[in-house]
Design an enzyme around this catalytic site. Structure first.
Site, PDB file in Angstrom:
ATOM      1  N   LYS A 108       0.744  -1.153   0.090  1.00  0.00           N
ATOM      2  CA  LYS A 108       0.048   0.180   0.090  1.00  0.00           C
ATOM      3  C   LYS A 108       0.972   1.030  -0.105  1.00  0.00           C
ATOM      4  CE  LYS A 108      -2.453  -2.712  -0.447  1.00  0.00           C
ATOM      5  NZ  LYS A 108      -2.486  -4.323  -0.414  1.00  0.00           N
ATOM      6  N   ASP A 161      -3.279 -17.479   7.556  1.00  0.00           N
ATOM      7  CA  ASP A 161      -3.002 -18.001   6.276  1.00  0.00           C
ATOM      8  C   ASP A 161      -2.794 -19.543   6.378  1.00  0.00           C
ATOM      9  OD1 ASP A 161      -3.424 -15.579   5.043  1.00  0.00           O
ATOM     10  OD2 ASP A 161      -1.390 -15.467   4.395  1.00  0.00           O
ATOM     11  N   SER A 173       3.014 -14.373  -9.198  1.00  0.00           N
ATOM     12  CA  SER A 173       2.035 -14.201  -8.224  1.00  0.00           C
ATOM     13  C   SER A 173       0.992 -15.142  -8.545  1.00  0.00           C
ATOM     14  CB  SER A 173       1.675 -12.673  -8.304  1.00  0.00           C
ATOM     15  OG  SER A 173       1.246 -12.318  -9.825  1.00  0.00           O
ATOM     16  N   HIS A 186     -23.749  14.762   1.998  1.00  0.00           N
ATOM     17  CA  HIS A 186     -23.591  15.122   0.563  1.00  0.00           C
ATOM     18  C   HIS A 186     -22.683  16.483   0.430  1.00  0.00           C
ATOM     19  CE1 HIS A 186     -24.802  16.466  -3.428  1.00  0.00           C
ATOM     20  NE2 HIS A 186     -24.444  17.578  -3.203  1.00  0.00           N
ATOM     21  N   ARG A 240      -0.608 -18.367  -2.927  1.00  0.00           N
ATOM     22  CA  ARG A 240       0.458 -18.644  -1.811  1.00  0.00           C
ATOM     23  C   ARG A 240       0.121 -20.023  -1.131  1.00  0.00           C
ATOM     24  NH1 ARG A 240       3.179 -14.382  -0.162  1.00  0.00           N
ATOM     25  NH2 ARG A 240       3.221 -15.031   2.334  1.00  0.00           N
ATOM     26  N   ALA A 300      -5.472 -10.439   5.873  1.00  0.00           N
ATOM     27  CA  ALA A 300      -4.856  -9.878   7.233  1.00  0.00           C
ATOM     28  C   ALA A 300      -5.878  -9.919   8.363  1.00  0.00           C
ATOM     29  CB  ALA A 300      -4.002  -8.823   7.002  1.00  0.00           C
TER      30      ALA A 300
HETATM   31  P1  FAD Z   1       1.919 -14.102   8.115  1.00  0.00           P
HETATM   32  O1  FAD Z   1       1.410 -12.832   8.153  1.00  0.00           O
HETATM   33  O2  FAD Z   1       2.438 -14.843   7.107  1.00  0.00           O
HETATM   34  O3  FAD Z   1       2.675 -14.272   9.570  1.00  0.00           O
HETATM   35  C1  FAD Z   1       3.545 -15.336  10.171  1.00  0.00           C
HETATM   36  C2  FAD Z   1       4.647 -15.115  10.904  1.00  0.00           C
HETATM   37  O4  FAD Z   1       5.202 -16.312  11.464  1.00  0.00           O
HETATM   38  C3  FAD Z   1       5.632 -14.631  10.083  1.00  0.00           C
HETATM   39  O5  FAD Z   1       6.399 -13.342  10.457  1.00  0.00           O
HETATM   40  C4  FAD Z   1       6.627 -15.628  10.056  1.00  0.00           C
HETATM   41  O6  FAD Z   1       8.122 -15.313   9.975  1.00  0.00           O
HETATM   42  C5  FAD Z   1       6.431 -16.195  11.521  1.00  0.00           C
HETATM   43  N1  FAD Z   1       6.842 -17.638  11.495  1.00  0.00           N
HETATM   44  C6  FAD Z   1       6.533 -18.829  10.906  1.00  0.00           C
HETATM   45  N2  FAD Z   1       7.007 -19.960  11.034  1.00  0.00           N
HETATM   46  C7  FAD Z   1       7.436 -19.460  12.335  1.00  0.00           C
HETATM   47  C8  FAD Z   1       8.018 -20.375  13.466  1.00  0.00           C
HETATM   48  N3  FAD Z   1       8.332 -21.590  13.426  1.00  0.00           N
HETATM   49  N4  FAD Z   1       8.603 -19.741  14.519  1.00  0.00           N
HETATM   50  C9  FAD Z   1       8.542 -18.436  14.478  1.00  0.00           C
HETATM   51  N5  FAD Z   1       7.941 -17.662  13.734  1.00  0.00           N
HETATM   52  C10 FAD Z   1       7.377 -18.398  12.452  1.00  0.00           C
HETATM   53  N6  FAD Z   1      -4.134  -9.069   3.076  1.00  0.00           N
HETATM   54  C11 FAD Z   1      -5.053  -8.123   3.253  1.00  0.00           C
HETATM   55  O7  FAD Z   1      -6.255  -8.424   3.929  1.00  0.00           O
HETATM   56  N7  FAD Z   1      -5.083  -6.850   2.872  1.00  0.00           N
HETATM   57  C12 FAD Z   1      -4.136  -6.610   1.955  1.00  0.00           C
HETATM   58  O8  FAD Z   1      -3.906  -5.342   1.314  1.00  0.00           O
HETATM   59  C13 FAD Z   1      -2.980  -7.475   1.627  1.00  0.00           C
HETATM   60  N8  FAD Z   1      -1.924  -7.260   0.770  1.00  0.00           N
HETATM   61  C14 FAD Z   1      -1.061  -8.398   0.582  1.00  0.00           C
HETATM   62  C15 FAD Z   1       0.211  -7.982  -0.184  1.00  0.00           C
HETATM   63  C16 FAD Z   1       0.923  -8.772  -0.608  1.00  0.00           C
HETATM   64  C17 FAD Z   1       2.134  -8.825  -1.539  1.00  0.00           C
HETATM   65  C18 FAD Z   1       0.959 -10.139  -0.020  1.00  0.00           C
HETATM   66  C19 FAD Z   1       1.884 -11.101  -0.243  1.00  0.00           C
HETATM   67  C20 FAD Z   1      -0.043 -10.538   1.147  1.00  0.00           C
HETATM   68  C21 FAD Z   1      -1.243  -9.605   1.213  1.00  0.00           C
HETATM   69  N9  FAD Z   1      -2.144  -9.757   1.982  1.00  0.00           N
HETATM   70  C22 FAD Z   1      -3.101  -8.904   2.252  1.00  0.00           C
HETATM   71  C23 FAD Z   1      -2.424 -11.161   2.727  1.00  0.00           C
HETATM   72  C24 FAD Z   1      -1.866 -11.074   4.087  1.00  0.00           C
HETATM   73  O9  FAD Z   1      -0.463 -10.528   4.165  1.00  0.00           O
HETATM   74  C25 FAD Z   1      -2.004 -12.510   4.854  1.00  0.00           C
HETATM   75  O10 FAD Z   1      -3.450 -12.841   4.716  1.00  0.00           O
HETATM   76  C26 FAD Z   1      -1.553 -12.369   6.538  1.00  0.00           C
HETATM   77  O11 FAD Z   1      -0.446 -11.754   6.719  1.00  0.00           O
HETATM   78  C27 FAD Z   1      -1.796 -13.622   6.933  1.00  0.00           C
HETATM   79  O12 FAD Z   1      -1.324 -13.248   8.535  1.00  0.00           O
HETATM   80  P2  FAD Z   1      -0.985 -14.519   9.368  1.00  0.00           P
HETATM   81  O13 FAD Z   1      -0.657 -13.900  10.723  1.00  0.00           O
HETATM   82  O14 FAD Z   1      -1.684 -15.671   9.008  1.00  0.00           O
HETATM   83  O15 FAD Z   1       0.503 -14.918   8.586  1.00  0.00           O
HETATM   84  P1  NAI Z   2      -4.246 -14.923  -6.287  1.00  0.00           P
HETATM   85  O1  NAI Z   2      -5.011 -16.502  -5.716  1.00  0.00           O
HETATM   86  O2  NAI Z   2      -4.903 -13.737  -6.040  1.00  0.00           O
HETATM   87  O3  NAI Z   2      -3.997 -14.878  -7.713  1.00  0.00           O
HETATM   88  C1  NAI Z   2      -3.391 -16.173  -8.404  1.00  0.00           C
HETATM   89  C2  NAI Z   2      -3.543 -15.751  -9.907  1.00  0.00           C
HETATM   90  O4  NAI Z   2      -2.619 -16.543 -10.425  1.00  0.00           O
HETATM   91  C3  NAI Z   2      -4.840 -16.567 -10.341  1.00  0.00           C
HETATM   92  O5  NAI Z   2      -5.679 -15.721 -11.111  1.00  0.00           O
HETATM   93  C4  NAI Z   2      -4.579 -17.901 -10.837  1.00  0.00           C
HETATM   94  O6  NAI Z   2      -5.452 -18.225 -11.868  1.00  0.00           O
HETATM   95  C5  NAI Z   2      -3.301 -17.602 -11.516  1.00  0.00           C
HETATM   96  N1  NAI Z   2      -2.235 -18.450 -11.966  1.00  0.00           N
HETATM   97  C6  NAI Z   2      -1.965 -19.851 -11.138  1.00  0.00           C
HETATM   98  N2  NAI Z   2      -1.159 -20.556 -11.487  1.00  0.00           N
HETATM   99  C7  NAI Z   2      -0.946 -19.992 -12.902  1.00  0.00           C
HETATM  100  C8  NAI Z   2       0.064 -20.251 -13.821  1.00  0.00           C
HETATM  101  N3  NAI Z   2       0.880 -21.374 -14.011  1.00  0.00           N
HETATM  102  N4  NAI Z   2       0.123 -19.378 -14.925  1.00  0.00           N
HETATM  103  C9  NAI Z   2      -0.516 -18.155 -14.953  1.00  0.00           C
HETATM  104  N5  NAI Z   2      -1.307 -17.820 -14.043  1.00  0.00           N
HETATM  105  C10 NAI Z   2      -1.718 -18.510 -12.863  1.00  0.00           C
HETATM  106  O7  NAI Z   2      -2.715 -14.837  -5.737  1.00  0.00           O
HETATM  107  P2  NAI Z   2      -1.684 -13.872  -5.574  1.00  0.00           P
HETATM  108  O8  NAI Z   2      -2.133 -12.555  -6.189  1.00  0.00           O
HETATM  109  O9  NAI Z   2      -0.514 -14.648  -5.526  1.00  0.00           O
HETATM  110  O10 NAI Z   2      -1.971 -13.422  -3.862  1.00  0.00           O
HETATM  111  C11 NAI Z   2      -2.043 -14.329  -2.936  1.00  0.00           C
HETATM  112  C12 NAI Z   2      -3.069 -14.052  -1.908  1.00  0.00           C
HETATM  113  O11 NAI Z   2      -2.396 -13.109  -1.091  1.00  0.00           O
HETATM  114  C13 NAI Z   2      -4.333 -13.569  -2.566  1.00  0.00           C
HETATM  115  O12 NAI Z   2      -5.215 -14.625  -2.731  1.00  0.00           O
HETATM  116  C14 NAI Z   2      -4.785 -12.872  -1.348  1.00  0.00           C
HETATM  117  O13 NAI Z   2      -5.551 -13.858  -0.516  1.00  0.00           O
HETATM  118  C15 NAI Z   2      -3.453 -12.208  -0.661  1.00  0.00           C
HETATM  119  N6  NAI Z   2      -3.491 -10.864  -1.016  1.00  0.00           N
HETATM  120  C16 NAI Z   2      -4.363 -10.028  -0.636  1.00  0.00           C
HETATM  121  C17 NAI Z   2      -4.393  -8.701  -1.101  1.00  0.00           C
HETATM  122  C18 NAI Z   2      -5.386  -7.681  -0.662  1.00  0.00           C
HETATM  123  O14 NAI Z   2      -6.281  -8.161   0.029  1.00  0.00           O
HETATM  124  N7  NAI Z   2      -5.201  -6.645  -1.187  1.00  0.00           N
HETATM  125  C19 NAI Z   2      -3.141  -8.290  -2.008  1.00  0.00           C
HETATM  126  C20 NAI Z   2      -2.417  -9.335  -2.167  1.00  0.00           C
HETATM  127  C21 NAI Z   2      -2.488 -10.495  -1.850  1.00  0.00           C
END
Ligand code: FAD
Ligand code: NAI
Length: 472
Positions: free
Chosen positions: A58, A319, A276, A451, A279, A327
């Site tokens: 963001k 996750d 991407s 408004h 996950r 999140a």
């Molecule tokens: P995580 O955030 O993955 O945290 C897990 C933590 O556990 C990590 O710090 C890891 O190092 C630690 N850990 C793992 N194993 C161990 C261990 N054995 N011992 C100690 N520590 C350990 N979601 C949204 O809702 N809004 C968004 O805008 C959004 N944007 C995203 C953008 C990107 C690029 C990505 C990749 C994800 C995004 N997400 C977003 C998804 C969001 O980040 C995840 O859903 C969220 O972080 C999950 O939270 P969690 O606590 O389950 O796991």
């Molecule tokens: P995603 O599940 O959103 O999208 C993956 C895309 O890749 C799908 O459209 C799928 O059909 C495609 N795909 C899969 N295999 C492929 C291949 N071999 N070749 C071409 N396309 C292929 O997963 P993404 O974008 O990696 O994000 C992971 C997760 O992280 C999201 O599902 C979401 O839960 C979280 N996230 C949330 C955000 C938010 O809330 N704003 C921002 C970023 C991530």
């Protein structure tokens, strides 16, 4: 000597750190273990979300949007600028500073709430009469209850490991050092569109390759179509229905071979490729097998609707379990589990979890899509209202998109709300509250909205369900 706690949380992302805070608030002695390291090797709690996910993405989306606004839209307001430039190093450094503020904020919250924080990897050792033994570095912790919140990691294409230089996961995608000339993203999901937008806005030629023939299949079709139109107009190239083949790196960059939807063999050369494609749940180093913690075939920890695992007093959230990888979903589960451990009745309503894609226009929704209602045979009424007819959107200079309501044909209960347009991420909250309280579209239509505001489009879309919009 082992340290005993009522609750040991493994993982300090949004699922884990929030669970730890809530458990401590409820009077339980609580430890949180997290292994994430900052560049200096120190603790960086907050997980994927804070370090390489929600927060940094963001920050970059905001910087790049400001740049694009200045470059393309300030002129509309009579503002002229000379020598507009963007310093990518500074943009990335600002993002890093925002991340650090959040890491530090969590460490402060741990202190404030008396959560004992341990920096390192937590691994199960054994179950004893006192609870579960967890090893972290030299220390042994014993938790009467354990909450596993170890999150997820990026899925790699088979045989194409991330090098974070040319073949990037979300981690490398957030720290590309200079504007790439050409960038390929594989997967047009949430990350593909958000990261593709960042780098396109600052000048990269971006192509997104998607395997499925439909764009954003989980999104309401009408909304996805509108979004596709907007992204294409902005210059994002999106190819659907492709089959990605060989990916080769060389001194110059990377080449991606693929077969197009028409069956033509293609090769794209780029500076970087961002993969991407979803996950995968992360249990690396957790040693679930030593205590018999059950995982499913995807590697996710198996839980019931209340986040209970197969082991007594071991819970898992976020996750690393089933459900959307968001999140706020992880946080809600963390709070609910802490409350259940304390004997309360924590709850998560999976039907009202909002989704937001932070592109421009933003896409946000809650509840079911029109195609889902059709497939389920639910009788529904739909109402839409375009931002083009909203005064505030016109004043903002951003009239793309619409608000769409879906309501039960008989009872008028809201079944889904879908928005593509400015500030959709904020507007969706009204719909979430409404659905949580089982409101009807008429309830929203009868509420006074300020408004001029974008939220009037929400009211008008609710009015549209009954075919009585006032401004369109
Ligand atoms: P995580 O955030 O993955 O945290 C897990 C933590 O556990 C990590 O710090 C890891 O190092 C630690 N850990 C793992 N194993 C161990 C261990 N054995 N011992 C100690 N520590 C350990 N979601 C949204 O809702 N809004 C968004 O805008 C959004 N944007 C995203 C953008 C990107 C690029 C990505 C990749 C994800 C995004 N997400 C977003 C998804 C969001 O980040 C995840 O859903 C969220 O972080 C999950 O939270 P969690 O606590 O389950 O796991
Ligand atoms: P995603 O599940 O959103 O999208 C993956 C895309 O890749 C799908 O459209 C799928 O059909 C495609 N795909 C899969 N295999 C492929 C291949 N071999 N070749 C071409 N396309 C292929 O997963 P993404 O974008 O990696 O994000 C992971 C997760 O992280 C999201 O599902 C979401 O839960 C979280 N996230 C949330 C955000 C938010 O809330 N704003 C921002 C970023 C991530």
């Amino acid at each position: 000597m082992a340290k005993n706690f009522d609750v040991v949380v493994i993982g300090g992302g949004p699922g884990g750190y929030i669970a730890a805070i809530r458990a401590a608030q409820l009077g339980l002695s609580t430890a949180c273990i997290d292994e994430w390291k900052n560049q200096a090797g120190g603790p960086a709690p907050g997980g994927t979300c804070t370090n390489v996910g929600c927060i940094p993405s963001k920050a970059l989306l905001q910087s790049s949007e400001n740049y694009e606004e200045a470059a393309k839209h300030f002129g509309d307001h009579g503002i002229t600028m000379k020598d507009l430039a963007i310093d990518i190093g500074k943009m990335v450094a600002r993002k890093d500073a925002v991340v650090k503020q959040n890491n530090d904020g969590i460490l402060y919250l741990f202190k404030k709430n008396k959560v004992s924080f341990f920096h390192g990897r937590g691994s199960f050792v054994q179950a004893t009469a006192e609870g579960y033994e967890i090893q972290v570095g030299e220390e042994t912790l014993v938790g009467k209850h354990v909450i596993v919140a170890t999150g997820s990691t990026a899925r790699a294409l088979p045989g194409v490991p991330f090098d974070e230089v040319k073949i990037l996961s979300n981690d490398g995608a957030l720290r590309i050092p200079a504007v790439p000339k050409k960038l390929v993203l594989i997967g047009s999901g949430v990350i593909g569109l958000e990261m593709g937008s960042v780098w396109r806005r600052v000048g990269a030629d971006v192509t997104v390759l998607e395997a499925l023939p439909t764009f954003l299949g989980a999104v309401d079709e009408q909304i996805a179509k509108e979004a596709h139109k907007a992204f294409t107009k902005q210059g994002l190239k999106i190819e659907l229905g492709v089959k990605v083949g060989e990916i080769k790196t060389s001194g110059k960059g990377v080449s991606v071979a693929y077969t197009s939807a028409k069956g033509e063999a293609q090769v794209l050369a780029a500076d970087h490729v961002i993969v991407s494609i979803g996950r995968v749940p992360n249990t690396t180093g957790l040693k679930p097998e030593v205590v018999g913690l059950k995982l499913d075939e995807r590697g996710a920890i198996v839980v019931d609707g209340e986040c209970r695992t197969n082991l007594p007093n071991v819970w898992a959230v976020g996750d690393v379990v089933r459900g959307p990888m968001l999140a706020h979903k992880a946080e809600e589960e963390g709070v609910a589990v802490a409350e259940r451990i304390a004997g309360q009745h924590g709850h998560v309503n999976f039907n009202t979890i909002p989704w937001v894609i932070y592109t421009s226009p933003e896409i946000a929704w809650v509840g079911r899509t029109e195609q889902q209602l059709k497939a389920e045979g639910v009788a529904y009424k739909a109402g839409t209202f375009p931002f083009l007819a909203n005064g505030r959107a016109r004043a903002l200079g951003d009239t793309t998109g619409m608000v769409k309501f879906l309501a039960d044909a008989k009872t008028d209960e809201i079944l889904g709300v879908h928005i593509v347009g400015p500030m959709a991420s904020e507007l969706i909250s009204e719909a979430v509250v409404a659905m949580e309280f089982k409101a009807s579209s008429e309830d929203i239509a009868r509420i006074c909205h300020a408004h001029p505001s974008l939220s009037e489009a929400t009211k008008e879309a609710a009015l549209a369900v009954d075919k009585r919009t006032l401004n369109f």
